[in-house]
Design an enzyme around this catalytic site. Structure first.
Site, PDB file in Angstrom:
ATOM      1  N   LYS A  78       0.759  -1.218   0.042  1.00 21.80           N
ATOM      2  CA  LYS A  78      -0.028  -0.044   0.222  1.00 21.80           C
ATOM      3  C   LYS A  78       1.008   1.135   0.048  1.00 21.80           C
ATOM      4  O   LYS A  78       2.093   1.315   0.639  1.00 21.80           O
ATOM      5  CB  LYS A  78      -0.795   0.080   1.155  1.00 21.80           C
ATOM      6  CG  LYS A  78      -1.927   0.986   1.361  1.00 21.80           C
ATOM      7  CD  LYS A  78      -2.696   1.151   2.377  1.00 21.80           C
ATOM      8  CE  LYS A  78      -2.587   0.570   3.749  1.00 21.80           C
ATOM      9  NZ  LYS A  78      -3.587   0.750   4.823  1.00 21.80           N
ATOM     10  N   CYS A  95      -0.545  15.083  -5.791  1.00 16.42           N
ATOM     11  CA  CYS A  95      -0.850  14.466  -7.214  1.00 16.42           C
ATOM     12  C   CYS A  95      -1.978  13.529  -6.799  1.00 16.42           C
ATOM     13  O   CYS A  95      -2.184  12.781  -5.911  1.00 16.42           O
ATOM     14  CB  CYS A  95       0.081  13.706  -7.786  1.00 16.42           C
ATOM     15  SG  CYS A  95      -0.321  12.474  -9.255  1.00 16.42           S
ATOM     16  N   CYS A 106       2.235  16.989  -7.249  1.00 14.82           N
ATOM     17  CA  CYS A 106       1.756  17.356  -8.492  1.00 14.82           C
ATOM     18  C   CYS A 106       3.069  17.832  -9.337  1.00 14.82           C
ATOM     19  O   CYS A 106       3.567  18.864  -8.967  1.00 14.82           O
ATOM     20  CB  CYS A 106       0.621  17.981  -8.552  1.00 14.82           C
ATOM     21  SG  CYS A 106      -0.046  18.367  -9.987  1.00 14.82           S
TER      22      CYS A 106
END
Length: 131
Positions: A78, A95, A106
């Site tokens: 994960k 992001c 981002c």
């Protein structure tokens, strides 16, 4: 086109008429081994066609193109990123398209992703409130 027309109008109806479907449940007892084989072959073909038509909707987890994360920390079970809120500064963009080369920040990769896929994803923008 005549060939296709003949298949649809002549051969398929002839084949369907030859499938030994009894009029009642008791009629199954009267079928010969050859008729059973014909019935099983027909039933198997229909079942396979239905299965292949429905399978893409049932197994979306197995489809590689359904993955959101294509390359970031794939060795982890994960992906989790922790950020101290005190370190954020006045504004930061995170992001959400999973395509950023600076992930979790981002870098604008969502623009190309959106253009390629028709998606509308954008960054998560955190901005410090002026007090």
């Amino acid at each position: 086109m005549e060939f296709l027309s003949k298949i649809v109008r002549v051969h398929i109806p002839d084949y369907l008429n030859s499938v030994p479907v009894p009029d009642s449940f008791g009629g199954f007892l009267d079928l010969t081994a050859g008729q059973w084989l014909h019935l099983f072959a027909f039933s198997g073909t229909v079942a396979a066609a239905v299965y292949m038509s429905v399978k893409p909707y049932l197994d979306k987890k197995d489809q590689k193109d359904q993955l959101v994360n294509l390359r970031i920390q794939k060795e982890s079970s994960k992906v989790v990123n922790m950020v101290d809120i005190e370190d954020l500064g006045n504004k930061v963009c995170y992001c959400r398209c999973w395509r950023s080369k600076k992930f979790p920040l981002c870098d604008g990769s969502h623009a190309k992703h959106n253009e390629d896929t028709g998606d509308n994803v954008g960054p998560l923008v955190l901005k410090r409130k002026d007090v």
